[in-house]
Motif scaffolding. Structure first.
Motif, PDB file in Angstrom:
ATOM      1  N   ASN A 165       0.572  -1.577   0.141  1.00  0.00           N
ATOM      2  CA  ASN A 165       0.083   0.327  -0.022  1.00  0.00           C
ATOM      3  C   ASN A 165       0.902   0.913  -0.513  1.00  0.00           C
ATOM      4  O   ASN A 165       1.399   1.717   1.176  1.00  0.00           O
ATOM      5  CB  ASN A 165      -0.529  -0.068   1.338  1.00  0.00           C
ATOM      6  CG  ASN A 165      -1.870   0.668   0.843  1.00  0.00           C
ATOM      7  OD1 ASN A 165      -2.132   2.258   0.125  1.00  0.00           O
ATOM      8  ND2 ASN A 165      -2.209   1.884   2.725  1.00  0.00           N
ATOM      9  N   PHE A 166       1.141   1.710  -1.893  1.00  0.00           N
ATOM     10  CA  PHE A 166       2.057   3.131  -1.477  1.00  0.00           C
ATOM     11  C   PHE A 166       1.733   3.979  -0.129  1.00  0.00           C
ATOM     12  O   PHE A 166       2.196   5.373  -0.023  1.00  0.00           O
ATOM     13  CB  PHE A 166       2.160   3.145  -2.794  1.00  0.00           C
ATOM     14  CG  PHE A 166       3.010   4.810  -2.807  1.00  0.00           C
ATOM     15  CD1 PHE A 166       4.281   4.393  -2.298  1.00  0.00           C
ATOM     16  CD2 PHE A 166       2.584   5.400  -2.788  1.00  0.00           C
ATOM     17  CE1 PHE A 166       5.192   5.558  -2.386  1.00  0.00           C
ATOM     18  CE2 PHE A 166       2.969   6.744  -3.154  1.00  0.00           C
ATOM     19  CZ  PHE A 166       4.866   6.624  -3.101  1.00  0.00           C
ATOM     20  N   ASP A 167       0.240   4.192  -0.055  1.00  0.00           N
ATOM     21  CA  ASP A 167      -0.732   5.236   0.158  1.00  0.00           C
ATOM     22  C   ASP A 167      -0.568   5.480   1.762  1.00  0.00           C
ATOM     23  O   ASP A 167       0.004   6.258   2.514  1.00  0.00           O
ATOM     24  CB  ASP A 167      -2.322   5.480   0.194  1.00  0.00           C
ATOM     25  CG  ASP A 167      -2.251   5.976  -1.262  1.00  0.00           C
ATOM     26  OD1 ASP A 167      -1.943   6.710  -1.837  1.00  0.00           O
ATOM     27  OD2 ASP A 167      -3.958   5.241  -1.747  1.00  0.00           O
ATOM     28  N   GLY A 168       0.605   4.078   2.420  1.00  0.00           N
ATOM     29  CA  GLY A 168      -0.057   4.122   3.641  1.00  0.00           C
ATOM     30  C   GLY A 168       1.775   3.963   4.364  1.00  0.00           C
ATOM     31  O   GLY A 168       1.763   5.199   5.848  1.00  0.00           O
ATOM     32  N   GLN A 173       3.976   4.078   7.171  1.00  0.00           N
ATOM     33  CA  GLN A 173       3.341   3.006   7.093  1.00  0.00           C
ATOM     34  C   GLN A 173       4.014   2.115   6.526  1.00  0.00           C
ATOM     35  O   GLN A 173       3.092   2.054   5.136  1.00  0.00           O
ATOM     36  CB  GLN A 173       1.782   3.046   6.939  1.00  0.00           C
ATOM     37  CG  GLN A 173       1.271   3.715   8.843  1.00  0.00           C
ATOM     38  CD  GLN A 173      -0.447   3.331   8.302  1.00  0.00           C
ATOM     39  OE1 GLN A 173      -1.152   3.142   7.209  1.00  0.00           O
ATOM     40  NE2 GLN A 173      -1.263   4.621   9.068  1.00  0.00           N
ATOM     41  N   ASN A 174       4.890   1.208   6.504  1.00  0.00           N
ATOM     42  CA  ASN A 174       5.624   0.661   5.641  1.00  0.00           C
ATOM     43  C   ASN A 174       5.021  -0.301   5.645  1.00  0.00           C
ATOM     44  O   ASN A 174       4.407  -1.545   7.169  1.00  0.00           O
ATOM     45  CB  ASN A 174       7.397   0.585   6.707  1.00  0.00           C
ATOM     46  CG  ASN A 174       8.545  -0.569   5.143  1.00  0.00           C
ATOM     47  OD1 ASN A 174       7.526  -0.914   3.828  1.00  0.00           O
ATOM     48  ND2 ASN A 174       8.898  -1.321   6.256  1.00  0.00           N
ATOM     49  N   SER A 175       5.117  -1.346   4.410  1.00  0.00           N
ATOM     50  CA  SER A 175       4.058  -2.382   4.174  1.00  0.00           C
ATOM     51  C   SER A 175       5.180  -3.956   3.735  1.00  0.00           C
ATOM     52  O   SER A 175       5.131  -4.734   3.120  1.00  0.00           O
ATOM     53  CB  SER A 175       3.302  -2.492   3.208  1.00  0.00           C
ATOM     54  OG  SER A 175       3.227  -1.880   2.477  1.00  0.00           O
ATOM     55  N   VAL A 176       6.354  -2.747   3.703  1.00  0.00           N
ATOM     56  CA  VAL A 176       7.569  -3.978   2.875  1.00  0.00           C
ATOM     57  C   VAL A 176       8.203  -4.370   3.680  1.00  0.00           C
ATOM     58  O   VAL A 176       9.063  -3.743   4.475  1.00  0.00           O
ATOM     59  CB  VAL A 176       7.928  -2.986   2.002  1.00  0.00           C
ATOM     60  CG1 VAL A 176       9.229  -4.500   1.320  1.00  0.00           C
ATOM     61  CG2 VAL A 176       7.027  -3.105   0.494  1.00  0.00           C
ATOM     62  N   PRO A 177       9.191  -6.027   3.910  1.00  0.00           N
ATOM     63  CA  PRO A 177      10.130  -6.088   5.241  1.00  0.00           C
ATOM     64  C   PRO A 177      11.685  -6.385   4.585  1.00  0.00           C
ATOM     65  O   PRO A 177      11.406  -5.638   3.274  1.00  0.00           O
ATOM     66  CB  PRO A 177       9.689  -7.589   5.302  1.00  0.00           C
ATOM     67  CG  PRO A 177       8.822  -7.928   3.850  1.00  0.00           C
ATOM     68  CD  PRO A 177       7.927  -6.798   3.824  1.00  0.00           C
TER      69      PRO A 177
END
Length: 222
Positions: A165-168, A173-177
């Motif tokens: 989620n790029f908007d995050g 709000q990071n969504s990538v490990p």
């Protein structure tokens, strides 16, 4: 200057762009795994062995020693003797972002994984992420869920990360490990990781890297 900028020059530039794109498309999907280590000698064998157990082999494994004071150099040397694809690089203690950048510069592969020395990859990690990247050229990276492991060896699947989620990212709000498969071209265009976002070791240097990736129009996928 306008007269010098001829139609022929424009077409030559366009031809060069297409030729470069076609050449890269046909290049084999080689993978380099970069493992920074600062005093993590005890974990290195597990991390490297997990890479060696991949169903889609990594072509390079580069251990970047951040000027450790433990036996990292000796352990890395033993692993390099055991596995021809493993290389050891000694770097100044400048932080994890610098170590990752150094390891990627030392590599020649088309795709990159940055693996923390105290983590490990499941055997199908490269295979699964590679299939995702190949399915959509607009993707800059592919990643998976995480498995947590306690000291008593209890295991489970973490709720984080979720769908990309790029908007995050715009809301911190990071969504990538950290451990994901990404394109080398992406790293080159972004100019690498920035150490100022990880001043004392663990930090937000990878989240900031993915944020800049999204700003260039690359996507990510779980």
């Amino acid at each position: 200057l306008a007269k010098q900028f001829t139609w022929q020059q424009v077409m030559e530039q366009l031809h060069s762009i297409y030729a470069d794109t076609i050449e890269k498309f046909h290049q084999p999907n080689t993978v380099a795994v970069v493992i920074p280590s600062y005093n993590y000698a005890q974990y290195l064998p597990r991390a490297v062995e997990s890479v060696m157990a991949q169903t889609h082999p990594a072509h390079e494994v580069i251990i970047v020693d951040n000027n450790s004071t433990d036996s990292t150099k000796e352990v890395a040397g033993q692993l390099a003797d055991k596995y021809p694809t493993v290389r050891y690089v000694n770097a100044e203690k400048q932080g994890v972002a610098h170590a990752r950048n150094r390891g990627i510069r030392e590599s020649a592969s088309k795709l990159i994984i940055c693996l923390d020395a105290d983590d490990e990859l499941k055997p199908t990690f490269i295979d699964v992420c590679l299939k995702t990247l190949k399915s959509d050229p607009s993707l800059g990276l592919a990643y998976t869920k995480l498995e947590w492991v306690r000291q008593d060896n209890q295991r489970g699947i973490s709720d984080w990360p979720g769908e990309y989620n790029f908007d995050g990212f715009l809301k911190k709000q990071n969504s990538v490990p950290t451990a994901c498969l990404f394109r080398r071209d992406l790293w080159q265009r972004l100019g690498g990781y920035r150490q100022r976002y990880a001043p004392n070791g663990a930090g937000a240097e990878d989240a900031e890297f993915w944020l800049r990736m999204g700003a260039l129009g690359y996507g990510g996928k779980l």
